[in-house]
Write an enzyme that holds these catalytic residues in place. Structure first.
Site, PDB file in Angstrom:
ATOM      1  N   LYS A 169      29.898  39.157  36.249  1.00  0.00           N
ATOM      2  CA  LYS A 169      30.445  40.872  36.205  1.00  0.00           C
ATOM      3  C   LYS A 169      31.089  40.913  34.870  1.00  0.00           C
ATOM      4  O   LYS A 169      31.866  40.619  34.193  1.00  0.00           O
ATOM      5  CB  LYS A 169      30.823  41.598  37.226  1.00  0.00           C
ATOM      6  CG  LYS A 169      32.330  41.683  37.665  1.00  0.00           C
ATOM      7  CD  LYS A 169      32.825  42.485  38.394  1.00  0.00           C
ATOM      8  CE  LYS A 169      34.019  42.153  39.216  1.00  0.00           C
ATOM      9  NZ  LYS A 169      35.033  42.869  37.544  1.00  0.00           N
ATOM     10  N   ASP A 198      29.500  38.397  41.561  1.00  0.00           N
ATOM     11  CA  ASP A 198      30.601  39.132  42.234  1.00  0.00           C
ATOM     12  C   ASP A 198      31.502  38.693  43.103  1.00  0.00           C
ATOM     13  O   ASP A 198      30.728  38.580  43.645  1.00  0.00           O
ATOM     14  CB  ASP A 198      29.893  40.886  42.445  1.00  0.00           C
ATOM     15  CG  ASP A 198      31.237  41.865  42.525  1.00  0.00           C
ATOM     16  OD1 ASP A 198      32.050  40.647  42.697  1.00  0.00           O
ATOM     17  OD2 ASP A 198      31.186  43.158  42.480  1.00  0.00           O
ATOM     18  N   HIS A 199      32.193  37.493  42.720  1.00  0.00           N
ATOM     19  CA  HIS A 199      33.003  36.281  43.498  1.00  0.00           C
ATOM     20  C   HIS A 199      33.264  37.887  44.632  1.00  0.00           C
ATOM     21  O   HIS A 199      33.603  36.763  45.774  1.00  0.00           O
ATOM     22  CB  HIS A 199      33.713  35.930  42.737  1.00  0.00           C
ATOM     23  CG  HIS A 199      34.833  37.014  42.044  1.00  0.00           C
ATOM     24  ND1 HIS A 199      35.040  37.751  41.224  1.00  0.00           N
ATOM     25  CD2 HIS A 199      36.173  37.494  43.256  1.00  0.00           C
ATOM     26  CE1 HIS A 199      36.494  38.624  41.504  1.00  0.00           C
ATOM     27  NE2 HIS A 199      36.782  37.596  42.345  1.00  0.00           N
ATOM     28  N   LYS A 203      33.555  36.445  49.051  1.00  0.00           N
ATOM     29  CA  LYS A 203      34.441  36.524  49.714  1.00  0.00           C
ATOM     30  C   LYS A 203      34.203  36.557  51.541  1.00  0.00           C
ATOM     31  O   LYS A 203      33.776  37.441  52.024  1.00  0.00           O
ATOM     32  CB  LYS A 203      35.996  37.577  49.785  1.00  0.00           C
ATOM     33  CG  LYS A 203      36.421  36.967  48.847  1.00  0.00           C
ATOM     34  CD  LYS A 203      37.232  38.297  48.010  1.00  0.00           C
ATOM     35  CE  LYS A 203      37.924  38.039  47.105  1.00  0.00           C
ATOM     36  NZ  LYS A 203      39.080  36.974  46.933  1.00  0.00           N
ATOM     37  N   GLU A 237      45.806  47.433  43.478  1.00  0.00           N
ATOM     38  CA  GLU A 237      46.937  45.493  43.252  1.00  0.00           C
ATOM     39  C   GLU A 237      47.959  46.230  42.353  1.00  0.00           C
ATOM     40  O   GLU A 237      48.213  46.889  41.981  1.00  0.00           O
ATOM     41  CB  GLU A 237      46.009  45.400  41.430  1.00  0.00           C
ATOM     42  CG  GLU A 237      44.999  44.929  42.061  1.00  0.00           C
ATOM     43  CD  GLU A 237      43.809  44.477  40.553  1.00  0.00           C
ATOM     44  OE1 GLU A 237      43.384  43.375  40.219  1.00  0.00           O
ATOM     45  OE2 GLU A 237      42.990  45.593  40.039  1.00  0.00           O
ATOM     46  N   ASP A 256      35.300  48.501  35.761  1.00  0.00           N
ATOM     47  CA  ASP A 256      35.895  47.707  35.934  1.00  0.00           C
ATOM     48  C   ASP A 256      36.282  47.126  37.586  1.00  0.00           C
ATOM     49  O   ASP A 256      35.817  46.270  38.213  1.00  0.00           O
ATOM     50  CB  ASP A 256      37.675  47.069  35.723  1.00  0.00           C
ATOM     51  CG  ASP A 256      38.685  45.817  35.399  1.00  0.00           C
ATOM     52  OD1 ASP A 256      37.651  45.579  35.856  1.00  0.00           O
ATOM     53  OD2 ASP A 256      38.931  46.045  36.063  1.00  0.00           O
ATOM     54  N   HIS A 261      33.337  46.437  42.889  1.00  0.00           N
ATOM     55  CA  HIS A 261      33.726  45.725  43.710  1.00  0.00           C
ATOM     56  C   HIS A 261      33.965  47.488  44.967  1.00  0.00           C
ATOM     57  O   HIS A 261      33.543  47.251  46.057  1.00  0.00           O
ATOM     58  CB  HIS A 261      35.525  46.023  44.102  1.00  0.00           C
ATOM     59  CG  HIS A 261      35.325  44.867  42.909  1.00  0.00           C
ATOM     60  ND1 HIS A 261      34.286  43.180  42.747  1.00  0.00           N
ATOM     61  CD2 HIS A 261      36.889  44.205  42.045  1.00  0.00           C
ATOM     62  CE1 HIS A 261      34.956  42.906  42.205  1.00  0.00           C
ATOM     63  NE2 HIS A 261      36.238  43.077  42.048  1.00  0.00           N
TER      64      HIS A 261
END
Lengths: 510, 457
Positions: A169, A198-199, A203, A237, A256, A261
């Site tokens: 991504k 999309d890591h 998860k 974050e 972003d 996400h």
């Protein structure tokens, strides 16, 4: 393309037995940050878990002039520095390094790709590999199309065995560029050979959302608008933009984080049960959710979105500078570092339930969670006074950190009278499974080598997501709603609270 | 990551000549105290986490130490309640002595958890009624595993009574006294056990890497057809006597069960050799066991598994070896160097010799025509290029912690692959086993097939 075949009877009963086919993985950009921090350490850990078969090979391909020996030294150094498992096992590392080769490739030169092809053929012959390839683009997104075109020009996308390409991504910067990227990739690879990483989806706790919902019978009956008041998704974050100013100032929080996400979490929370945990079944259901989200248009964008930018403030006890003072950021930047949205999903299950999404940088702490807020009981059996300290029931799915699930409910306070107070029942991953979860890249790399695209994003998913984001992005670029500021270390601009307060709700404090 | 401690756990309570009720009262007190440790007045107490009850039956004092140490380490990865029971010589007036030790874990970002280890020394008839002893102590709603160190009393009421309250029985057939007969007793439990009971054997868990390596060879789609072409299986095991052939029988039983082979005949000969014949869809598969003496292997352990056959006109050979012995390379010949399986074990050495000789003969006999085929030149017009000599020794000083796989397909170059073995101590094996549960149909099937095979010895 994944070949459908009868399962290997000898693999039956081997818990966690997931092994790649003999293949060569080509990492474009092998000397770069992503390769060193994530890919090579993940491959090392897969080797350690015996998930890489005899003959598996990795070819590093990058612009840097480098010998094979130097590349192996670089890989060794990165693995020592970034591997999830420590200390490094020298024997496994040594065996893994033997799998590595290096070819200098200038992405603009077809002859370099042809030289790469010769190297791959040589490895195939030596290692009993039937032409299987993974081409991993660990390079800036603007090179994806060039690499794909060169792979076709040098015929590396055809021949015996399967060929897959992995891209990271962002998949485009808007609907138009996403479509262009898809069109180029589709000229070289079929859709089922394109793995968009999309890591986040790798998860464990993200995958556990589906396990929580569909492996238990007690939650699904209440998982709808009859009992759910609203859903809050928080992706916070505490860090700023680090050294990504030039990228971030063009992207912003909406592109972003929210486009990928944020919407992924919405789909996993809201999707219908798939027929099976199988690639197309899962992704079909996710796309259905995205298509059911009511697009925000015109004035709705001003009413249902908030954008903010952090100013100087205090985070985790330290003073931090304002966004506009960050490196490679314009001093009059209008880019948002905070985005909040109110979305509605127009389908039978979710009609009338608002989904609030907020994502931002320089918020008080790093936390990602999904909060399912239930309606209040229809009748106050114990009276208003006894219930005054009781919040409505809520289920919180905590993605990071302190991964877990908590259920909030009312309980009688031990005393002679009758008073009810909210208590929480906590499930924490760490205290129930004290073992470390695999790193997202390990899971996703192995999925790609096995040919399981379930946790990768499909082109239609990407396009629908952009079609929801583009109108908001356009309005924001035109100053609607205006950009607000918020001091670093706070939960966003004032309008963020107003967005919920106007409907009698408030953000949950994570 | 949890914080694993190696120190002795804290003794929270102990009592001599007590009742199970006393133990329960003590447990309630310990749990209440833990819930409020370092917790403010208006904060929630620590939630109690427990994923299983593990009961260890320790016939000897050293077994008891092993059981306590193992359960303590297991609790560092899975919050659990452990009960360790040892039968002691009858002492007038004394029936039950008990200790409760606790071990707190503080995961990085989570709240603390506490593992309880309850040690019971039982005297007299109470030891024969284990269910009555442990049932009140079991944690509701989580599985209960019975780990019997040593040899369980197969066929006796004492074992049947203990199994009544358990979801799984864990044994280690490598530690059985009279392993041959005890293993048969274990296989008989398959039929006698209640439907909820799972059987697990740590020896089977030790075979997992072998099974993985063998399965890996056949996993690629283009090699799957080799499964129906298996003609020979060779298994090397350490030690003498039929009691040391259990692991070999289990790995054979696993293959036979998975691939639908039916046992036709089996016979044991001198020197630990066993030959068995299976029928597989009209084909015959020969299985040979061979006893080998290796310093690095304990009796009963597998040394190597070799599988060979042919399918669709292609021959294949897979060899998985445990800690291969090193040999100096034999003198000379470039032809042997083309088949670098030599030096890994006896069978591999013989194979390499035979193949090298065959290759040399074929090459010399057909020198001209081979060259013609390769180059299109008329025979005799030029000499063929010398064969490629693989002279670089890529072997590393492997240890018992690696499995070496050698793959030969057709006339292709042999492929060598080294893979790490996991820890194989009791803690690691139990952790792996208990995290997935003890209901393993593949083990049950393999156990039955292995039992049928060793019945013929």
């Amino acid at each position: 393309m994944k070949v459908q075949e009868a399962p290997n009877p000898l693999a039956e009963g081997l818990h966690d037995y997931r092994v790649a086919d003999p293949a060569v993985m080509v990492i474009f950009g092998a000397t770069g940050d992503l390769s060193g921090r994530k890919l090579l350490p993940a491959l090392y850990n897969l080797a350690k878990q015996r998930s890489l078969p005899a003959g598996f090979a990795v070819v590093g391909a990058a612009m840097t002039e480098m010998t094979e020996q130097s590349f192996r030294q670089l890989a060794s150094q990165k693995i020592h520095e970034f591997s999830r498992t420590q200390p490094i096992d020298d024997r496994v590392l040594s065996s893994f390094l033997d799998m590595l080769s290096y070819v200098k490739v200038d992405f603009s030169k077809t002859e370099d790709f042809k030289a790469l092809g010769k190297k791959l053929q040589e490895i195939d012959n030596n290692n009993h590999i039937p032409g299987n390839r993974v081409f991993y683009c660990a390079t800036p997104p603007q090179t994806y199309q060039m690499i794909a075109v060169q792979l076709r020009a040098s015929s590396l996308n055809t021949g015996d065995g399967w060929k897959r390409i992995v891209v990271e991504k962002p998949f485009g910067t808007d609907l138009k560029s996403a479509r262009e990227l898809t069109e180029t990739l589709h000229k070289v690879f079929t859709e089922d050979s394109v793995y968009r990483i999309d890591h986040y989806l790798g998860k464990e706790t993200v995958q556990n959302i589906l396990a929580f919902r569909f492996a238990n019978s007690i939650f699904e009956p209440v998982w709808n608008s009859n009992l759910i008041d609203s859903v809050q998704i928080t992706i916070a974050e505490e860090i700023g933009i680090e050294n990504r100013g030039s990228y971030y100032d063009r992207a912003g929080a909406l592109r972003d984080i929210v486009q990928n996400h944020g919407l992924q979490l919405v789909t996993l929370t809201a999707m219908e049960p798939p027929l099976a945990f199988e690639a197309n079944a899962v992704r079909d259901e996710k796309v259905k959710v995205l298509r059911s989200i009511r697009p925000l248009l015109g004035e709705e964008i001003e009413e249902s979105t908030v954008r903010g930018q952090y100013t100087t403030g205090w985070v985790l006890g330290e003073k931090v500078e304002a966004y506009r003072e960050e490196k490679n950021v314009a001093s009059d930047s209008q880019t948002e570092t905070y985005a909040a949205l109110r979305l509605f999903i127009d389908n039978w299950r979710w009609a009338g339930v608002p989904f609030y999404i907020r994502a931002g940088k320089r918020l008080p702490k790093r936390v990602t969670e999904i909060r399912i807020q239930f309606k209040r009981p229809p009748h106050l059996t114990f009276g208003r006074e006894a219930m005054k300290e009781v919040d409505p029931n809520a289920i919180t799915l905590r993605i990071q950190p302190e991964e877990g699930i908590s259920l909030k409910f009312g309980a009688k306070v031990p005393s002679a009278g009758l008073r009810i107070r909210s208590v929480t029942m906590d499930f924490q991953y760490l205290t129930s499974f004290l073992v470390e979860a695999p790193e997202a890249y390990e899971r996703l790399l192995l999925d790609c080598m096995i040919g399981d695209p379930t946790l990768f994003t499909r082109s239609d998913e990407v396009e629908v997501a952009w079609s929801l984001i583009d109108p908001i992005e356009d309005a924001w670029r035109n100053g609607r709603p205006p950009l607000e500021t918020y001091p670093s270390g706070t939960w966003g601009p004032p309008s963020s609270s107003t967005l919920l307060q106007s409907e009698g709700r408030e953000w949950h404090r994570p | 990551m949890s914080t694993t401690t190696e120190h002795e756990p804290l003794t929270a309570w102990q009592g001599e000549d007590v009742t199970v009720g006393d133990v329960l009262d003590a447990l309630h007190g310990i749990r209440a105290k833990f819930a409020r440790t370092d917790v403010g007045d208006d904060e929630h107490g620590h939630p109690r986490n427990c994923v299983m009850t593990l009961i260890g039956i320790a016939p000897t004092e050293s077994d008891e130490r092993v059981a306590r140490h193992t359960t303590q380490l297991i609790s560092s990865e899975h919050p659990a309640q452990a009960i360790v029971i040892r039968e002691e010589a009858p002492l007038r007036g004394h029936h039950l002595d008990a200790w409760i030790t606790t071990e707190a874990q503080q995961p990085g970002a989570g709240c603390p958890t506490e593992c309880e280890i309850i040690t019971l020394h039982v005297r007299g008839a109470a030891a024969e009624h284990l269910a009555a002893l442990v049932d009140p102590l079991l944690v509701s709603g989580v599985p209960t595993y019975l780990w019997w160190l040593g040899t369980p009393p197969f066929g006796k009421k004492e074992l049947a009574d203990a199994l009544r309250v358990c979801d799984g029985l864990v044994v280690d057939s490598a530690r059985f006294n009279e392993p041959f007969n005890s293993f048969r007793g274990l296989s008989r439990l398959l039929k006698a056990a209640h439907h909820r009971l799972g059987l697990a054997d740590l020896q089977w868990s030790r075979l997992r890497p072998w099974r993985e390596m063998i399965a890996q060879f056949f996993t690629p789609v283009d090699r799957r057809h080799f499964l129906t072409g298996i003609a020979e299986v060779g298994v090397d095991y350490a030690g003498d006597g039929r009691g040391n052939r259990i692991a070999a029988a289990l790995i054979t039983g696993w293959m036979a069960g998975a691939l639908g082979w039916r046992l036709r005949s089996a016979a044991a000969g001198q020197g630990g050799v066993v030959v068995a014949h299976y029928l597989a869809s009209g084909r015959s598969v020969e299985v040979d066991f061979r006893s080998v003496q290796r310093e690095h292997l304990t009796p009963g352990e597998l040394g190597a598994v070799r599988i060979a056959g042919a399918s669709r006109g292609t021959t294949f050979r897979l060899s998985v070896q445990h800690d291969p012995e090193r040999r100096p390379p034999p003198a000379d010949t470039v032809y042997q160097a083309m088949h670098p399986t030599e030096g890994e074990d006896d069978a591999g050495f013989e194979l390499a010799q035979r193949r090298a000789e065959w290759h040399r003969d074929v090459l010399h006999e057909n020198l001209g025509s081979l060259h013609h085929t390769a180059t299109g030149d008329a025979p005799g017009e030029s000499r063929p290029r010398p064969p490629i000599v693989l002279s670089r020794d890529r072997r590393r000083p492997d240890t018992e912690r690696v499995l070496l796989t050698l793959i030969e397909i057709g006339e292709g170059r042999p492929l060598r692959h080294v893979q790490q073995l996991d820890r194989q101590d009791e803690v690691a094996l139990l952790l792996d086993l208990l995290s997935t549960g003890t209901h393993d149909e593949v083990f049950n099937r393999s156990l039955a097939a292995a039992s049928a095979l060793i019945d013929k010895f």
